[in-house]
Design a protein around this motif. Structure first.
Motif, mmCIF file in Angstrom:
data_model
loop_
_atom_site.group_PDB
_atom_site.id
_atom_site.type_symbol
_atom_site.label_atom_id
_atom_site.label_comp_id
_atom_site.label_asym_id
_atom_site.label_seq_id
_atom_site.Cartn_x
_atom_site.Cartn_y
_atom_site.Cartn_z
ATOM 1 N N ASN A 84 0.851 -1.174 0.000
ATOM 2 C CA ASN A 84 0.000 0.000 0.000
ATOM 3 C C ASN A 84 0.891 1.229 0.000
ATOM 4 O O ASN A 84 2.025 1.196 0.490
ATOM 5 C CB ASN A 84 -0.931 -0.009 1.227
ATOM 6 N N ILE A 85 0.382 2.338 -0.489
ATOM 7 C CA ILE A 85 1.205 3.544 -0.574
ATOM 8 C C ILE A 85 1.613 4.054 0.805
ATOM 9 O O ILE A 85 2.657 4.678 0.971
ATOM 10 C CB ILE A 85 0.477 4.644 -1.375
ATOM 11 N N ASP A 86 0.782 3.768 1.850
ATOM 12 C CA ASP A 86 1.161 4.233 3.191
ATOM 13 C C ASP A 86 2.329 3.457 3.764
ATOM 14 O O ASP A 86 2.907 3.855 4.778
ATOM 15 C CB ASP A 86 -0.029 4.218 4.147
ATOM 16 N N ARG A 87 2.679 2.310 3.140
ATOM 17 C CA ARG A 87 3.898 1.614 3.543
ATOM 18 C C ARG A 87 5.122 2.413 3.102
ATOM 19 O O ARG A 87 6.159 2.405 3.767
ATOM 20 C CB ARG A 87 3.969 0.205 2.925
ATOM 21 N N ILE A 88 5.002 3.102 1.979
ATOM 22 C CA ILE A 88 6.128 3.852 1.408
ATOM 23 C C ILE A 88 6.242 5.232 2.047
ATOM 24 O O ILE A 88 7.333 5.671 2.418
ATOM 25 C CB ILE A 88 5.941 3.997 -0.116
ATOM 26 N N ALA A 89 5.126 5.944 2.190
ATOM 27 C CA ALA A 89 5.183 7.325 2.694
ATOM 28 C C ALA A 89 3.938 7.669 3.479
ATOM 29 O O ALA A 89 2.815 7.350 3.061
ATOM 30 C CB ALA A 89 5.357 8.294 1.529
#
Length: 501
Positions: A84-89
């Motif tokens: 998920n994008i929240d894993r990255i930023a």
């Protein structure tokens, strides 16, 4: 086929509190990323993995995330895959770093998650990514606020901190006997004059580590100061907000005590090492040293010589410094070091004296003085006029109480007048009794202290001895010997004058 990097992250390894260690989440993310790579027909160059690393907290450095950004800039990978994008930023600034790389890239790029793709090379793709990261940031901020409120409520109830154990305890409640003993000894020694720097050196030699000490290291100087000032030692509950820790690093816990509505500190639900009075006494001593400049200065260590600045030049009055004789000389073999009046410090520069004889003379004089105090206080003292006056006041109060009762019995005092008078006399009686007790105990305490110093003097460190000397001696004045006198004759005590306080 594009070569991409897979990114997986989890924030709470070992702290879920439900029997799991958090690693299961990493395993699931890894499997999902590899499945996504097969679906997109990409080659995974490397799986970048950050364990126990928040993407929301600004002070946290994610090592594998930074490595992934570098590899993306250098062209080793041409995209990122994640669950998920929240894993990255979770911070917009981290996403913007990636967007800069994607905008400037002159090669096919991929940015995909199991919940959707984001084409960071287009305005629409960047807009969507920014929206999702902003939402993730808001979610983290809300969660952090709820957690902070919960922790503050737990602190107000006196519940122990659930994180890493504190120095002195095996867990959040039970005392670690070895560390508790170290703290108890350190408290006594510091009150007796030992410096925190000396305690730190002793703990380092013993190989002491705090729960926060990095592997292979021993406890740091600031950590020693922190654990000695920790209100937890006496059962007081403190709460330092996370944002304060992140902004200021390690802060003084004394300033963050939780108080009840009546102004009293909240007591915690754990075993204590000190009483509140013992802890307050220690903190007061440490604070007093900071205010008077007697603490550890930057780049300095513990004073090596017993009489540095206490001994003074009999010619100009300047405090004496110490120096070491040249190796190989007779003076070095016999004495090792000397005291001298230093011109650079504003002195006359015309006095020098071998150190050990002066120190031996001072120590013998001090111990003799203390032994005399002990002996004189043990003998039957003459009645001090102040305690005698206080005892006379007690007798008068008792007589006044008898008189008040007689006046009431004769009807000359109303009930209200009688109650007020008796209450006034009882309050005055209590105050006077406390005064008598303090005055009576003072000589005994002084004698006990003097006897203890004499008994333990051989185990005192230099700084502890210096503290005892400073309490009782104004200065040790060293008079000049005269031309050639220091070399010809033996030690002359007549040239040493001790000015007692």
């Amino acid at each position: 086929m594009l070569t991409v990097g897979g990114y997986i992250r989890i924030s709470d390894i070992g702290r879920l509190g439900d029997g799991r260690d958090g690693k299961e989440g990493l395993i699931r993310q890894r499997e999902d990323v590899y499945d996504l790579a097969k679906l997109m027909r990409c080659n995974v160059h490397r799986m970048y993995e950050d364990k126990d690393a928040s993407a929301y907290k600004r002070h946290v450095k994610r090592n594998d995330f930074e490595a992934m950004v570098i590899d993306l800039e250098r062209g080793l990978i041409s995209g990122i895959l994640a669950y998920n994008i929240d894993r990255i930023a979770r911070q917009p600034r981290d996403l913007e770093r990636l967007i800069d790389i994607y905008e400037q890239a002159r090669r096919p790029m991929a940015f995909a998650t199991t919940s959707g793709d984001y084409d960071l090379t287009t305005a629409d793709g960047r807009f969507q990514a920014r929206i999702y990261v902003t939402i993730a940031n808001k979610f983290s901020a809300d969660a952090a606020r709820r957690v902070a409120r919960q922790k503050l409520a737990e602190a107000g109830d006196g519940r122990p901190h659930k994180g890493q154990r504190a120095f002195g305890w095996m867990d959040s409640v039970r005392i670690d006997e070895r560390e508790a003993e170290l703290l108890t000894i350190a408290r006594k020694d510091i009150i007796d004059g030992k410096k925190v720097a000396t305690v730190h050196r002793e703990w380092t030699e013993l190989g002491i580590r705090s729960p926060q000490t990095p592997p292979g290291k021993t406890i740091g100087y600031t950590s020693v100061k922190y654990v000695l000032r920790n209100p937890r030692l006496c059962g007081y509950r403190a709460y330092i907000p996370q944002e304060v820790r992140e902004r200021s690093g390690r802060v003084d816990p004394v300033e963050w005590l939780i108080e009840r509505t009546d102004g009293t500190p909240v007591r915690g639900q754990w075993e204590t090492i000190f009483t509140p009075d013992e802890w307050r006494e220690l903190v007061d001593v440490l604070d007093a040293r900071t205010k008077t400049g007697k603490g550890r200065k930057a780049g300095s260590t513990v004073t090596k010589r017993l009489l540095t600045s206490i001994a003074r030049c009999g010619k100009c009055g300047s405090g004496l410094s110490s120096g070491t004789y040249a190796r190989g000389t007779t003076s070095y073999e016999k004495y090792g070091y000397y005291y001298y009046c230093r011109k650079a410090d504003g002195g006359c520069g015309s006095l020098s004296r071998s150190g050990p004889p002066v120190e031996d003379y001072m120590e013998k004089a001090l111990l003799g003085n203390l032994m005399e105090q002990t002996t004189s206080l043990q003998s039957a003292p003459k009645e001090d006029p102040e305690p005698a006056a206080a005892k006379a006041t007690l007798k008068q109060i008792e007589a006044d109480k008898v008189e008040a009762r007689r006046l009431r019995a004769d009807g000359l005092f109303s009930l209200a007048e009688f109650v007020r008078e008796i209450r006034r006399l009882e309050e005055k009686e209590q105050e006077t009794k406390e005064k008598v007790s303090d005055l009576s105990a003072a000589p005994a305490r002084a004698g006990s202290t003097a006897a203890r110093v004499v008994r333990e003097w051989g185990n005192y460190t230099i700084d502890m001895k210096r503290e005892e000397i400073r309490k009782r001696v104004e200065a040790v004045v060293v008079q000049p010997v005269g031309k050639g006198g220091a070399q010809r004759g033996a030690f002359r005590p007549d040239l040493i004058e001790i000015i007692w306080k």
